[in-house]
Design an enzyme around this catalytic site. Structure first.
Site, PDB file in Angstrom:
ATOM      1  N   ALA A 793       0.845  -1.189   0.000  1.00  0.00           N
ATOM      2  CA  ALA A 793       0.000   0.000   0.000  1.00  0.00           C
ATOM      3  C   ALA A 793       0.882   1.240   0.000  1.00  0.00           C
ATOM      4  CB  ALA A 793      -0.908  -0.001   1.231  1.00  0.00           C
ATOM      5  N   PRO A 794       0.870   2.024  -1.087  1.00  0.00           N
ATOM      6  CA  PRO A 794       1.720   3.212  -1.164  1.00  0.00           C
ATOM      7  C   PRO A 794       1.012   4.454  -0.629  1.00  0.00           C
ATOM      8  CG  PRO A 794       0.678   2.851  -3.279  1.00  0.00           C
ATOM      9  CD  PRO A 794       0.182   1.752  -2.361  1.00  0.00           C
ATOM     10  N   PHE A 812      -3.241   8.106  -0.657  1.00  0.00           N
ATOM     11  CA  PHE A 812      -3.061   6.760  -0.086  1.00  0.00           C
ATOM     12  C   PHE A 812      -3.933   5.747  -0.811  1.00  0.00           C
ATOM     13  CE2 PHE A 812      -4.939   3.856   3.247  1.00  0.00           C
ATOM     14  CZ  PHE A 812      -3.887   2.946   3.257  1.00  0.00           C
ATOM     15  N   HIS A 813      -3.369   4.551  -1.063  1.00  0.00           N
ATOM     16  CA  HIS A 813      -4.107   3.433  -1.652  1.00  0.00           C
ATOM     17  C   HIS A 813      -4.010   2.247  -0.699  1.00  0.00           C
ATOM     18  CE1 HIS A 813      -5.499   0.212  -4.157  1.00  0.00           C
ATOM     19  NE2 HIS A 813      -5.562   0.944  -5.251  1.00  0.00           N
ATOM     20  N   SER A 814      -5.139   1.874  -0.107  1.00  0.00           N
ATOM     21  CA  SER A 814      -5.172   0.751   0.823  1.00  0.00           C
ATOM     22  C   SER A 814      -5.083  -0.578   0.078  1.00  0.00           C
ATOM     23  CB  SER A 814      -6.473   0.799   1.634  1.00  0.00           C
ATOM     24  OG  SER A 814      -6.583  -0.329   2.466  1.00  0.00           O
TER      25      SER A 814
END
Length: 956
Positions: A793-794, A812-814
């Protein structure tokens, strides 16, 4: 009156006065403008977009000769007068250096004439008149300075004084470019006070050195008397010994001189066109091969797993068919058939449906790999022709990389491009047809159709194939786009390393250096010391960021390109079907490994290579070591060395020289693109009067739309019409073979006028996060959130300078839905990042949770101090906008159209005001400058419309 055998001389003067007058008027033009400008408009011409006097106290050339009266008039008047001596200088230089059958003097004279015309272009069309044409003429003039200077040095008569001063001035000119570029970047990117003044001194130095270099012709033209009569016989040819010849007489015979190989002897335009046609077929190969991954990727992308279409990556192994005598005989006798069939890959864009378009690309790859492998093997007994084909193969890769550099990482002839999204498919296809027509006129020289009798050599076909497979993978994964390795070493703001433009030109220049080493010194590439140096460079590149890592990348680039001739030549020593077929098979295995490191959650056996780019790099260098070992067994050092020896035939040397000419053109084109793409860093938000910040979040599905077309331009239109000042883009890392080694942020940032932060790089194994901002990015930090099981996750935390106030934005990407523990740990990590921020903060995110349930309550908590942009919006699962410390004034959800599978969420905020309450108000009570755009109401435009609430929401 004086007489000669042809008549009476009415008037005469020494040719040196042409040089004197050119120098006098040229210097007069520039320095009269400088004196007048400093006297009349000092404070105006030293001022730039960042600073004025006293920080900046000396003007640049462009500011001095630009639009102000009367300095511009003085400059243009004297430059107009300079044009006469200038054209005369070029003509006299040609007369001085011309020899029967010699190509170089004609080439240099042509460059001189075009360069003079370009000078007039940027002088009389200022940036105010037409910025684009001013830049085009300016760039043309600057890039043509290189071949003009080098050509004059090479052809210079043996006048010791003139030669000495030419070397000094040429060295000063090119040496000045380094600090010139450095201080320009300090001014433009880092906004250092006073940097532009230092830059200006170096810019004026270039004028001194440039004009001074041409002034040296006075020494040579003293032998001319303008009637015009050559009174000393210097133009007769026999006495005109070029500088390269004079230097060479002290060390070796003229016949082995590099300068003589490149600039001596007679040349044929027909042969030059043949070389260009071969190189374009090389460009076709790399264009079709690099398009296969991205067209295959479309299907597992939409299936969210293995689709079955992945089997088409195996279309590269068609060289195995060369093991069949009938096929081998056909391709040796009629290679043009297979080159013609390979055009299906370029023509695939004509089909709109994804599936048949993919199959056409696969067919193009299959025929192209077979054609090139067969051609290499067929020319194995003719070193000159084999050399030319290998050069075309390498230069085709460089041309492909330049095409992507010019088109912001999309190859304009790919089948995901069309006339709407920036493609040049029809032009590319027409040029490909012409190239195949021309190159297919010649058949390979080998007549051995029957058996595989090869010279007895050491090593084995399997070892040779392992080496070539590793090299093909390295070339494709790292060098098919000039910005790939830059994204590996990028770590955010403030900028502490290379950026895609202009530094992509550095990668292309390194590719050119490697090509030259492989062409002229192939034996140097197959030593263990070279391999060890390249391995150390690969380790440096993999483990270090910024310029340090990039220096390692450049060394690795040089090595990879230099290996191509030796590795391909070695493979031609063995049975072609087994060798080239296995090479592409091993290449495919490396491609899969390269994909598995990030796609481990979706593929069988994926965890074995999870996040192990280090292993992929080690495997690659190990394969190259096997290739080096095979070259040492199958190619004696004397054979490799003979490629640059007196034993090389005149035709061989001539074919090589054509490659050098074309490489020079390609490098000049690369420099021109770098100049044109240099970012301005002077961006303006959409509503500065209201101090409005409009932010959006969008999951863009790797810039491929529902119908397998590149979607950057459609994304651009939506972002521009929604007036987004800040936008987070998710699923945005395209720098892999399966995504085409692309970077959507380059086009979007340059076209929209935004700063771009490409999140954790490809070597960090995420699907990508990116941030685009109209506001300067003061600082940014990249994060990898805890992901013990699922995909990484970035996140990007960036501090923006918004109307003088610092505001943090977190993109944010979960992780995916199946990995519950991953998402819980990630929510805790993001909560801590938000809690640690002391500034107003906006979260643009993909959370994979229902509102007010589960992890939502970690993101929106007392610790994070974050608020939901609309707590009443119950219909969310993925995308969320949270905020604190800034006033929210509006929120909207915009349908995706056919660009991706996820909507756009947008929030409007007022900078410098407190958060406010949750009271919803009608649109009529909102200032017009704070409202959402009208065109997305109702049916909207191009599939984009306000939905869920059917309207935007506004808050007091």
């Amino acid at each position: 009156m004086a007489k000669d055998k042809d008549g009476v001389v009415v008037a005469s003067f020494s040719g040196k006065w042409v040089s004197y007058s050119h120098t006098l008027f040229a210097y007069g033009a520039f320095f009269s403008a400088l004196i007048i400008g400093m006297s009349l408009h000092f404070h105006k011409i030293v001022k730039n977009e960042h600073y004025g006097y006293p920080d900046e106290w000396f003007p640049s050339v462009s500011a001095t000769i630009g639009d102000r009266y009367p300095e511009r008039s003085f400059f243009q008047l004297l430059i107009a007068v300079t044009s006469g001596p200038r054209f005369a200088l070029v003509a006299l230089w040609y007369m001085l250096t011309a020899r029967p059958g010699s190509f170089a003097p004609k080439f240099v004279a042509t460059v001189g004439l075009i360069r003079t015309v370009f000078c007039g272009g940027w002088v009389y069309i200022t940036s105010t008149d037409d910025h684009d044409w001013h830049d085009i003429f300016m760039i043309g003039y600057l890039v043509l300075t290189l071949p003009w200077t080098l050509g004059c040095l090479t052809l210079s008569p043996m006048n010791v004084t003139a030669v000495k001063y030419r070397k000094i001035l040429a060295g000063l000119f090119f040496g000045t470019l380094v600090p010139l570029i450095y201080f320009f970047i300090q001014h433009k990117v880092h906004k250092v006070a006073g940097a532009y003044t230092i830059y200006a001194f170096f810019e004026w130095s270039l004028i001194l050195f440039d004009v001074g270099f041409d002034a040296i012709t006075a020494y040579d033209f003293a032998g001319f008397e303008v009637r015009i009569v050559d009174v000393q016989g210097v133009s007769k040819g026999s006495g005109n010994i070029a500088l390269a010849d004079a230097v060479l007489e002290k060390s070796k015979k003229r016949s082995s001189s590099l300068s003589q190989q490149l600039l001596g002897g007679s040349y044929s335009w027909a042969d030059m066109f043949d070389a260009a046609a071969d190189i374009y077929t090389g460009f076709m190969f790399w264009s079709v091969l690099t398009s296969l991954g991205v067209t295959v990727w479309y299907f597992p992308l939409w299936h969210m797993g293995i689709s079955g279409y992945e089997i088409l990556i195996m279309t590269t192994v068609t060289p195995f068919f060369l093991g069949i005598p009938a096929v081998r005989q056909l391709i040796v006798a009629q290679p043009g058939i297979f080159y013609w069939l390979s055009l299906t890959g370029l023509g695939a864009f004509l089909i709109e449906t994804p599936e048949p378009r993919l199959f056409l690309v696969g067919a193009g790859v299959a025929f192209s790999c077979l054609a090139w492998a067969g051609t290499f093997w067929a020319e194995r007994n003719n070193s000159g022709r084999l050399d030319a084909k290998i050069s075309a193969f390498s230069l085709g890769l460089i041309l492909s990389s330049i095409a992507k550099f010019a088109n912001q990482t999309n190859n304009p002839v790919w089948p995901i491009m069309n006339s709407i999204n920036g493609g040049w498919n029809k032009t590319g296809l027409v040029l490909a047809i012409l190239a195949v027509l021309r190159s297919s006129r010649r058949t390979p020289t080998s007549s051995d159709f029957s058996a595989l009798e090869q010279k007895r050599v050491g090593g084995s076909s399997t070892l040779a194939a392992l080496g070539l497979g590793g090299l093909l993978f390295a070339l494709h994964s790292l060098l098919s786009d000039s910005s790939t390795m830059i994204t590996w070493v990028w770590e955010g703001f403030p900028i502490a390393g290379p950026i895609p433009a202009p530094h992509g030109a550095y990668t292309i220049a390194a590719m050119g250096v490697g090509f030259l080493i492989g062409l002229f010194r192939p034996a140097a590439t197959t030593t263990w010391s070279s391999w060890a140096t390249a391995s150390a460079a690969a380790a440096l590149f993999h483990n270090k960021a910024g310029w340090t890592g990039f220096y390692g990348a450049l060394i690795l680039t040089i090595y990879l390109m230099a290996l191509v001739p030796a590795f391909i030549t070695a493979c031609t020593r063995y049975a072609p079907g087994r060798t080239f077929g296995l090479a592409f098979l091993f290449y495919n295995l490396m491609v899969l490994a390269h994909v598995w490191v990030v796609a481990y959650a979706f593929v069988p056996g994926g965890p074995l290579l999870r996040e192990r780019t280090d292993l992929v790099m080690i495997f690659t260098m190990a394969l190259l070591a096997i290739g080096v070992y095979t070259c040492q067994l199958s190619l004696p050092p004397t054979e490799l060395s003979s490629k640059y020896s007196k034993a090389a035939t005149p035709d061989h040397r001539k074919l090589r020289s054509y490659s050098i000419y074309i490489l020079t053109i390609l490098q000049l084109l690369s420099v021109s693109v770098a100049y044109l793409r240099f970012p301005t860093f002077d961006y303006t938000p959409y509503h500065p009067q209201e101090k409005l910040l409009t932010a959006g979040i969008w999951t863009v599905h790797f810039a491929l739309d529902n119908d397998m077309w590149s979607s950057e331009r459609r994304m651009r239109d939506a972002i521009k019409e929604l007036e987004l000042d800040v936008v987070g883009l998710l699923e945005s890392d395209l720098q892999r073979i399966i995504m085409g080694n692309r970077d959507m942020t380059q086009f979007l940032a340059e076209d929209l006028g935004m700063y771009a932060d490409f999140g954790p790089g490809p070597n960090k194994h995420t699907w990508g996060a990116a941030l685009l901002s109209k506001f300067p990015i003061v600082n940014s930090t990249h994060f990898l959130l805890p992901s013990p099981v699922g995909e990484l996750a970035p996140a990007i935390l960036a501090t923006l300078d918004c109307y003088g106030e610092l505001i943090d934005v977190l993109v944010f990407h979960s992780g995916q839905e199946e990995d519950v523990e991953d998402r819980r740990l990630q929510s805790l990590g993001i909560e801590q990042i938000m809690a640690d921020s002391k500034r107003p903060l906006i979260l643009l995110s993909y959370l994979v949770t229902k509102p007010k349930e589960g992890n939502y309550n970690t993101y929106v908590s007392e610790k994070s101090r974050m608020r939901d942009i609309d707590p009443s919006d119950w219909d969310r699962w993925c995308e969320y906008i949270l905020y604190r410390g800034i006033k929210r004034v509006g929120y909207a959800r915009v349908s995706r159209g056919t660009i991706t599978d996820t909507e756009i969420q947008v929030g409007k905020f007022l900078v410098g005001q407190p958060e406010g309450g949750d009271v919803e108000i009608e649109e009529g009570a909102v200032e017009e400058g704070l409202r959402f755009p009208e065109q997305f109401k109702g049916e909207g435009v191009r599939g984009h419309a306000y939905h869920v609430f059917d309207r935007p929401r506004y808050y007091a």
